[in-house]
Enzyme design. Structure first.
Site, PDB file in Angstrom:
ATOM      1  N   SER A 136      -2.228   5.686   4.755  1.00  0.00           N
ATOM      2  CA  SER A 136      -1.725   6.961   4.332  1.00  0.00           C
ATOM      3  C   SER A 136      -2.313   7.411   3.101  1.00  0.00           C
ATOM      4  O   SER A 136      -2.944   6.435   2.291  1.00  0.00           O
ATOM      5  CB  SER A 136      -0.100   7.182   4.236  1.00  0.00           C
ATOM      6  OG  SER A 136       0.270   8.152   3.502  1.00  0.00           O
ATOM      7  N   TYR A 146       7.797   3.806  -0.426  1.00  0.00           N
ATOM      8  CA  TYR A 146       7.035   4.220   0.869  1.00  0.00           C
ATOM      9  C   TYR A 146       5.264   3.950   0.144  1.00  0.00           C
ATOM     10  O   TYR A 146       4.298   3.339   1.051  1.00  0.00           O
ATOM     11  CB  TYR A 146       7.058   5.666   1.273  1.00  0.00           C
ATOM     12  CG  TYR A 146       6.017   5.823   2.262  1.00  0.00           C
ATOM     13  CD1 TYR A 146       6.093   5.450   3.555  1.00  0.00           C
ATOM     14  CD2 TYR A 146       4.985   6.821   2.104  1.00  0.00           C
ATOM     15  CE1 TYR A 146       5.223   5.934   4.704  1.00  0.00           C
ATOM     16  CE2 TYR A 146       4.121   7.222   3.153  1.00  0.00           C
ATOM     17  CZ  TYR A 146       4.147   6.782   4.510  1.00  0.00           C
ATOM     18  OH  TYR A 146       3.439   7.211   5.432  1.00  0.00           O
TER      19      TYR A 146
END
Length: 245
Positions: A139, A152
């Site tokens: 990501s 995250y």
């Protein structure tokens, strides 16, 4: 069609929706033989019906090492090899650190980071034998951290660190390691967020731009895997044109 992918055996984790599903379908369209795994195994039958090529569906929980080893073994038993691993399974449970439900931290670390590691570990003997490829779906949060996304992001930074160490260990043995870092993609990932303020913030962010589609990331994966064996595309960052961060 990229003839480099014809007949290759690929295992895709987290394939029940979004990027994983789109990647499995794209690779099948390129002539690969694809094994798809997910906890929501019922959804995989629909994927298999849509795929133009041969697909093996697997009930797979990447947080369970026995489940991971069984999925790899089933793939090799069915197709006789494993050439490519696409590590896609992931959770995004964003929220502030103060007053957090730390069980959500555990779920993200176990799924995003440890699950990725477990799957690489199980697949690596076969990838080394066949001079294969590992694709790690990460990501932009593996590069840039925002308030509310600390854990995250920590899992995605961890994937980057693990992948670079892996690359250095196996590249001279012909195994390629690819990190794909998507920006904002229109998937179910935002719906995982339990904090209502963060979920609404993510919804508004998505509505403010022309978001990527899962197929856009699938195309990046196909591109990287489809390169000649002497070409290693180690990192691909894909953002929506409208995304500034």
């Amino acid at each position: 069609m990229n003839t480099t992918l014809q007949g290759k055996v690929v295992l895709v984790t987290g394939a029940s929706s979004g990027i994983g599903e789109a990647t499995a379908l794209a690779l099948s369209a390129e002539g690969a033989r694809v094994a798809v795994g997910a906890r929501r195994a019922d959804r995989l039958e629909s994927l298999a019906r849509k795929a133009p090529g041969e697909v093996l569906t697997l009930d797979l929980d990447v947080t369970d090492q026995e489940s991971v080893r069984a999925a790899v073994a089933s793939t090799v038993e069915r197709f006789g090899a494993l050439d490519v691993l696409v590590n896609n399974a992931g959770l995004m449970l964003s929220g502030p650190i103060a007053d957090a439900d730390t069980t959500e931290w555990t779920r993200m670390v176990e799924t995003n980071l440890l699950g990725s590691m477990y799957t690489v570990h199980a697949a690596l003997p076969h990838l080394l034998e066949g001079r294969g490829t590992v694709v790690q779906i990460s990501s932009t949060s593996g590069r840039i951290v925002h308030a509310g996304g600390g854990v995250y992001a920590a899992t995605k930074f961890g994937i980057t660190a693990f992948s670079e160490a892996l690359r250095q260990e196996v590249t001279t043995q012909g195994v390629r390691v690819v990190i794909v870092e998507p920006g904002f993609v229109a998937t179910e990932l935002v719906s995982h967020i339990t904090d209502p303020d963060r979920r609404e913030m993510a919804r508004r962010l998505g509505a403010s731009m022309r978001t990527l589609q899962p197929e856009d990331i699938a195309n990046a994966v196909v591109y990287a895997i489809g390169q000649p064996e002497h070409v290693a595309v180690n990192e691909i960052l894909v953002r929506p044109t409208d995304q500034t961060m």
